[in-house]
Enzyme design. Structure first.
Site, short mmCIF file in Angstrom:
data_model
loop_
_atom_site.label_atom_id
_atom_site.label_comp_id
_atom_site.label_asym_id
_atom_site.label_seq_id
_atom_site.Cartn_x
_atom_site.Cartn_y
_atom_site.Cartn_z
CE LYS A 13 -2.06 -0.85 3.92
NZ LYS A 13 -1.49 -2.14 4.35
NE ARG A 88 -3.62 -1.33 10.29
CZ ARG A 88 -2.60 -0.77 9.69
NH1 ARG A 88 -2.75 0.32 8.98
NH2 ARG A 88 -1.43 -1.31 9.77
NE ARG A 123 7.52 -2.92 6.02
CZ ARG A 123 6.22 -2.66 6.17
NH1 ARG A 123 5.51 -2.18 5.17
NH2 ARG A 123 5.63 -2.92 7.31
NE ARG A 156 7.06 -0.70 10.23
CZ ARG A 156 5.89 -0.62 9.61
NH1 ARG A 156 5.77 0.09 8.50
NH2 ARG A 156 4.86 -1.24 10.09
NE ARG A 167 2.57 -5.22 11.29
CZ ARG A 167 3.58 -5.06 10.44
NH1 ARG A 167 4.71 -5.69 10.66
NH2 ARG A 167 3.45 -4.28 9.40
P1 ADP Z 1 1.57 -1.92 8.08
O1 ADP Z 1 0.56 -1.57 7.04
O2 ADP Z 1 2.86 -2.29 7.51
O3 ADP Z 1 1.07 -2.86 9.14
P2 ADP Z 1 1.45 0.73 9.19
O4 ADP Z 1 2.66 1.52 9.06
O5 ADP Z 1 0.25 1.10 8.42
O6 ADP Z 1 1.95 -0.71 8.92
O7 ADP Z 1 1.01 0.64 10.74
C1 ADP Z 1 1.88 0.20 11.75
C2 ADP Z 1 1.16 0.12 13.08
O8 ADP Z 1 0.59 1.40 13.40
C3 ADP Z 1 -0.03 -0.84 13.10
O9 ADP Z 1 0.35 -2.16 13.37
C4 ADP Z 1 -0.87 -0.22 14.23
O10 ADP Z 1 -0.37 -0.53 15.50
C5 ADP Z 1 -0.69 1.26 14.02
N1 ADP Z 1 -1.73 1.83 13.10
C6 ADP Z 1 -1.51 2.46 11.92
N2 ADP Z 1 -2.66 2.84 11.34
C7 ADP Z 1 -3.64 2.43 12.16
C8 ADP Z 1 -5.06 2.49 12.12
N3 ADP Z 1 -5.71 3.07 11.11
N4 ADP Z 1 -5.76 1.95 13.15
C9 ADP Z 1 -5.13 1.37 14.19
N5 ADP Z 1 -3.81 1.26 14.30
C10 ADP Z 1 -3.05 1.78 13.30
#
Ligand code: ADP
Ligand code: ZN
Length: 210
Positions: A13, A88, A123, A156, A167
């Site tokens: 994404k 999400r 990554r 990360r 996740r």
């Molecule tokens: P990825 O898509 O690689 O899992 P992101 O960078 O989008 O990673 O998000 C990393 C972390 O940030 C998630 O695992 C969560 O803990 C938090 N996070 C990000 N966006 C949201 C969201 N919209 N709702 C809840 N938690 C979020």
């Protein structure tokens, strides 16, 4: 154009969001990047979010909804935006609807769990600007260095194997129901994520025009 990119963690994404952002000249908004930035600066938001993020869980909806309200109110979102990693959960999607945000398209990038695990473990992200790379699929020009800003590339904390599994679990139970949510509005476009980044980009751009 107001867009949402859906998909599992590591589906690509963020990478596609950056490409669309450059092409359409609208900002890509990643709640993950906003939270990581807050963490780095040790703001109250960052401190609140840390434990959830480190264990691979979602940050509570109320916090996320606050972040997104504030971000979408900024001037650069007037002509449109790309949401990457938000909504999400169903309550987050409902909150966007309640804010009166009209979504034009939702692109869901589909990738099998086994492939996600392979990708996330390779990554690397830029510590300074958040751009993301992969040791095999999308290596930077100079190893360990960001093409965009020269920052240092790091793994990360939430890209550790056990956390990746958690996740994915969270994705299937809490985020996947959004596919139905947006399919009902007729806005959902499904893209099959490809091994080649540029192939996924072609399919994503085609989905934008469809
Ligand atoms: P990825 O898509 O690689 O899992 P992101 O960078 O989008 O990673 O998000 C990393 C972390 O940030 C998630 O695992 C969560 O803990 C938090 N996070 C990000 N966006 C949201 C969201 N919209 N709702 C809840 N938690 C979020
Ligand atoms: Zn960078």
């Amino acid at each position: 154009m107001n867009l949402i990119l859906l998909g599992a963690p590591g589906a690509g994404k963020g990478t596609q969001a950056e490409i669309i952002c450059n092409k359409l000249g609208i900002p890509a908004i990643s709640t993950g990047n906003i939270i990581r930035e807050a963490l780095k600066n040790q703001t109250p938001l960052g401190l609140q979010a840390k434990s959830y993020m480190d264990s691979g869980d979602l940050v509570p909806d109320t916090i996320i909804i606050g972040i997104i309200k504030e971000r979408l109110a900024q001037d650069d979102c007037k002509e449109g935006f790309i949401l990457d990693g938000v909504p999400r959960t169903v309550p987050q999607a409902e909150a966007l609807d309640e804010m009166g945000v009209v979504i034009d398209k939702v692109i869901d990038i589909e990738v099998a769990d086994a492939d996600i695990i392979k990708r996330l473990s390779g990554r690397r992200v830029c510590e300074s600007c958040g751009s993301s790379y992969h040791v095999h699929y999308n290596p930077p020009v100079n190893e360990g260095v960001c093409n965009a800003c020269g920052g240092k590339l790091i793994t990360r904390k939430d890209d550790q194997p056990e956390t990746i599994r958690e996740r994915l679990n969270v994705y299937h139970t809490q985020t996947e129901p959004l596919k139905d949510y947006y399919a009902k509005t007729g806005k959902l476009k499904i893209v099959q994520g490809q091994e080649e980044l540029s192939e996924t980009t072609k399919l994503t751009l085609a989905a934008l025009e469809a």
